[in-house]
Design an enzyme around this catalytic site. Structure first.
Site, short mmCIF file in Angstrom:
data_model
loop_
_atom_site.label_atom_id
_atom_site.label_comp_id
_atom_site.label_asym_id
_atom_site.label_seq_id
_atom_site.Cartn_x
_atom_site.Cartn_y
_atom_site.Cartn_z
N ASN A 30 72.51 24.19 49.67
CA ASN A 30 74.21 24.32 49.26
C ASN A 30 75.05 23.95 50.23
O ASN A 30 74.44 23.48 51.48
CB ASN A 30 74.45 25.81 48.84
CG ASN A 30 74.60 26.65 50.21
OD1 ASN A 30 75.33 26.33 51.23
ND2 ASN A 30 73.85 27.81 50.38
N ASP A 78 65.52 32.66 53.74
CA ASP A 78 66.56 33.17 52.89
C ASP A 78 66.06 34.60 52.10
O ASP A 78 66.89 34.98 51.26
CB ASP A 78 66.75 32.34 51.80
CG ASP A 78 67.75 31.15 52.28
OD1 ASP A 78 68.65 30.96 53.30
OD2 ASP A 78 67.97 29.96 51.60
N HIS A 186 76.99 30.49 43.72
CA HIS A 186 76.71 31.92 43.16
C HIS A 186 77.96 32.63 42.96
O HIS A 186 78.99 32.50 43.41
CB HIS A 186 75.79 32.85 44.14
CG HIS A 186 74.31 32.32 44.29
ND1 HIS A 186 73.83 32.36 45.49
CD2 HIS A 186 73.61 32.09 43.31
CE1 HIS A 186 72.28 32.26 45.36
NE2 HIS A 186 72.23 31.87 44.04
N CYS A 282 75.54 39.16 49.69
CA CYS A 282 74.41 38.49 49.41
C CYS A 282 73.29 39.33 50.21
O CYS A 282 72.11 39.10 49.81
CB CYS A 282 74.63 37.06 50.14
SG CYS A 282 75.87 36.10 49.38
#
Ligand code: ARG
Length: 313
Positions: A30, A78, A186, A282
């Site tokens: 991203n 991640d 997202h 997140c």
């Protein structure tokens, strides 16, 4: 505390998190991720991430949350973003199927993590996506308790075909919203459905059709539109705990607008995670959202009818 008092206590909201032991920016999927910039000061950035994650963890605990942990794994930087792990509702789990190979490597660890939660009786069922249909968990599929539906972000990660799978798995409607700005890839980076029915969102992150869909379902008084400044520090990426809204940072204007609605902002700085395109929401996955469909047989009937009618429209 007597039995009656114990029974009256609502159970604390339960979240899944993962310690940032192996968090880093080693690839770029991203626009926020710059592996070279990370490598240039990785020790300092990692130490900051560890401290900031601990700050979020204690802010959530301090505001009444209970937290489950999955084990971090080397080579999965991640994994810390547990919002992407799955969609969870009514103790049912729909595991993520990631778009990018870098994150697909997390899937076995996530399956093992949810099996462990199931063995402890915290969830009932684990479902998987059909082969090749990307769905990046609650990061793109947001439960709106007030409206009894999921909002699904499409356009960058999760695919439109995920919608039918979600509706089948959970028996609730799912409204797709196409995202338009790669920095808000997202849905949870630009949209937050508060339990009150208010919605924090960044209008420029959506296509005109998606924006129209939001405006159709969210009354003007319930819309909290962010400017680019608040959006870019991921103020929409917030965790809602009762009347507390936990987020990395925000402007005085946003803070006041939330206060006018009876909400209180709790800041937990998370800029080390913004370098990976993530923030408070997140880093968490709510494990105990209930649709309310199974509360009592009579209620379940009413809701089932209503849900069916909405899903058709
Ligand atoms: N680096 C991660 C990725 O690009 C960040 C994920 C952020 N998670 C979220 N729920 N928005 O996939």
């Amino acid at each position: 505390m007597n039995d009656a008092t114990l029974l009256a206590q609502p159970s604390p909201p339960r979240y899944l998190m993962c310690r940032p032991q192996y968090f880093a920016v080693t690839y770029s999927i991203n626009p926020w991720m710059d592996p070279k910039a990370w490598a240039g000061s990785s020790a300092v950035l990692h130490a900051t991430a560890v401290r900031q994650w601990a700050g979020l963890h204690s802010a959530l605990l301090g505001n009444g949350a209970s937290i489950e942990l999955i084990d971090p794994e080397p080579g999965l930087p991640d994994l810390v973003f547990t919002a992407n792990a799955a969609v969870v509702l009514d103790r049912k789990v729909l595991l993520a199927c990631f778009l990018h190979a870098e994150r697909q490597r997390e899937q076995p660890a996530l399956l093992a993590g949810f099996r462990a939660l199931q063995a402890r009786g915290l969830i009932d069922e684990i479902g998987e996506m059909p082969e090749g249909v990307a769905l990046e968990g609650a990061g793109d599929c947001i439960w709106d308790r007030n409206r009894g539906l999921f909002w699904l972000g499409n356009g960058f990660r999760s695919q439109p075909a995920a919608r039918a799978v979600i509706e089948r798995q959970f028996g609730v409607p799912c409204l797709p919203l196409v995202l338009a700005d790669p920095s808000f890839y997202h849905l949870d980076t630009c949209f937050c459905a508060l339990p009150s029915g208010d919605v924090i969102y960044y209008p420029a992150a959506f296509t005109p059709a998606a924006l129209e869909c939001i405006h159709q379902h969210v009354a003007p008084a319930q819309r909290i539109a962010l400017d680019r400044h608040d959006a870019s520090r991921f103020a929409a990426n917030a965790v809602c705990l009762g009347d507390r809204v936990v987020m990395s940072s925000c402007s005085t204007t946003l803070r006041r607008s939330l206060e006018e609605r009876g909400l209180k902002v709790v800041n937990a700085p998370l800029d080390a995670f913004l370098r990976s395109g993530g923030s408070a929401c997140c880093l968490t996955l709510r494990l105990d959202h209930l649709s309310g469909r199974a509360m009592t047989p009579a209620l379940a009937m009413t809701n089932a009818t209503r849900v069916g009618a909405e899903a058709d429209s």
